[in-house]
Enzyme design. Structure first.
Site, PDB file in Angstrom:
ATOM      1  N   LYS A 112       0.955  -1.074   0.028  1.00  0.00           N
ATOM      2  CA  LYS A 112      -0.192   0.156  -0.061  1.00  0.00           C
ATOM      3  C   LYS A 112       0.821   1.158   0.110  1.00  0.00           C
ATOM      4  O   LYS A 112       0.404   2.258  -0.416  1.00  0.00           O
ATOM      5  CB  LYS A 112      -0.974   0.027   1.295  1.00  0.00           C
ATOM      6  CG  LYS A 112      -2.156  -1.182   1.117  1.00  0.00           C
ATOM      7  CD  LYS A 112      -2.956  -0.920   2.437  1.00  0.00           C
ATOM      8  CE  LYS A 112      -3.989  -1.999   2.318  1.00  0.00           C
ATOM      9  NZ  LYS A 112      -4.917  -2.056   3.474  1.00  0.00           N
ATOM     10  N   LYS A 197      -6.477 -10.899  -5.874  1.00  0.00           N
ATOM     11  CA  LYS A 197      -7.724 -10.955  -5.217  1.00  0.00           C
ATOM     12  C   LYS A 197      -8.860  -9.989  -5.508  1.00  0.00           C
ATOM     13  O   LYS A 197      -8.652  -8.915  -5.753  1.00  0.00           O
ATOM     14  CB  LYS A 197      -7.353 -10.950  -3.492  1.00  0.00           C
ATOM     15  CG  LYS A 197      -8.545 -10.962  -2.552  1.00  0.00           C
ATOM     16  CD  LYS A 197      -8.039 -10.949  -1.239  1.00  0.00           C
ATOM     17  CE  LYS A 197      -8.021  -9.305  -0.875  1.00  0.00           C
ATOM     18  NZ  LYS A 197      -7.884  -9.260   0.634  1.00  0.00           N
ATOM     19  N   LYS A 200     -12.330  -5.287  -2.302  1.00  0.00           N
ATOM     20  CA  LYS A 200     -13.445  -4.365  -2.257  1.00  0.00           C
ATOM     21  C   LYS A 200     -12.826  -2.904  -2.377  1.00  0.00           C
ATOM     22  O   LYS A 200     -13.507  -1.947  -2.614  1.00  0.00           O
ATOM     23  CB  LYS A 200     -14.130  -4.209  -0.825  1.00  0.00           C
ATOM     24  CG  LYS A 200     -13.376  -3.880   0.310  1.00  0.00           C
ATOM     25  CD  LYS A 200     -14.516  -4.024   1.467  1.00  0.00           C
ATOM     26  CE  LYS A 200     -13.626  -3.782   2.705  1.00  0.00           C
ATOM     27  NZ  LYS A 200     -12.603  -4.908   3.143  1.00  0.00           N
TER      28      LYS A 200
END
Length: 336
Positions: A112, A197, A200
């Site tokens: 991130k 993956k 969301k």
């Protein structure tokens, strides 16, 4: 009873991956066999640049979807993280036990932080330290088991390490938790990028099926899923990841076995069609229940209020014990 804790982060709309990989099991298994707590971990959503109104909206939606997925407040505790001060209280104490090196080795922090730098943004300190907050989420409740996907096991290992270290230095205070994960569909992959993956937090795209997608939207996304070279339908996660993802989704929706299901198909089109219909049917009751809950916001607010009260009562004794153990002066009765 075994104590179970897990949660969802309101950084995006919940997906098919969240449901098949976690939420369905929470409702079908964990809330019935354990003393279970399920939380919307909204403080974690503040670790990156965010829209405050969107975080509030997604927090409310996430709580409603947890209930729509089958969580029963008579069987488990459903609440919002920021409504229970003990999470933040314990997080700082555990930061005094964790090390800088441990935080910088966290895989999700590396990924991130790299993405944030690529965008020209600055990396918030909270992104580095949020695994400690996650540890506080777990340890505050004397958690025995943390049901997570395999991408989160490193964070549970940190929780174990910090619990053991605190207990050794300051006296036994915390239960040492362990990670658990379902055997099938622990990770549902992106339909367009089967090596990634179905997250969301990703941008809206055709590879992500959201729990609130309309049936026709779901069908379109599944029918356009990336497959692999070759014409035969086989289950091979390494060589044929696109097909494997579809077979695992179909298996998770129908209770079948991916390898055995592959033998039933001689074309990609038939597999995609059946997978699409299976996903639509699995999500149908969730969408219908969510619509009912949206029509009764007072019910959801009541569940969250009562859930926070229950969670606070469970967490406070452990957090108070940690404060005493590490050397903090207990407050007087008038101060509390």
């Amino acid at each position: 009873m075994t104590r179970v804790f897990s949660g969802v982060k309101p950084t995006g709309h919940l997906t098919l991956g969240n449901y098949l990989g976690a939420m369905r099991r929470w409702a079908a298994v964990d809330q019935h066999r354990s003393d279970a707590l399920f939380c919307v971990v909204d403080l974690h959503a503040l670790t990156v640049d965010h829209d405050p109104a969107r975080v509030r909206r997604l927090s409310r939606q996430g709580a409603s979807l947890l209930l729509a997925a089958g969580l029963d407040p008579e069987l488990c505790t459903v609440f919002v993280q920021s409504h229970v001060d003990e999470h933040a209280r314990l997080s700082y104490v555990l930061e005094c036990v964790a090390t800088d090196g441990e935080m910088r080795r966290m895989i999700q922090y590396k990924e991130k932080a790299a993405r944030e730098r690529e965008r020209g943004g600055s990396v918030r300190l909270s992104l580095l330290t949020y695994p400690v907050l996650m540890t506080a989420d777990i340890l505050a409740y004397g958690t025995d088991e943390v049901p997570v996907g395999d991408d989160q096991t490193q964070h549970v290992e940190l929780a174990r390490d910090l619990a053991v270290r605190f207990n050794q230095r300051y006296g036994h205070t915390f239960v040492v938790p362990r990670a658990t994960s379902p055997a099938l569909a622990a990770r549902v992959m992106n339909l367009q990028e089967p090596a990634s993956k179905m997250g969301k937090s990703d941008d809206v795209g055709p590879g992500i099926v959201y729990l609130l997608d309309e049936p026709d939207v779901v069908r379109k996304k599944v029918m356009r899923a990336v497959t692999d070279s070759g014409r035969d339908v086989v289950y091979d996660r390494v060589e044929r990841p696109g097909l494997a993802n579809l077979l695992e989704i179909l298996a998770a929706c129908t209770g079948g076995d991916p390898a055995e299901l592959a033998d039933d198909y001689d074309s990609y089109g038939a597999l995609k069609k059946d997978t699409a219909e299976a996903v639509v049917e699995v999500l149908r009751p969730v969408r219908e229940r969510h619509q009912e809950l949206c029509a009764d916001p007072g019910y959801v607010e009541g569940v969250l209020r009562e859930g926070a009260e229950k969670a606070r009562a469970m967490a406070r004794p452990t957090v108070d014990a940690a404060y005493r153990a590490i050397g903090l002066l207990p407050p007087t009765s008038t101060a509390r």
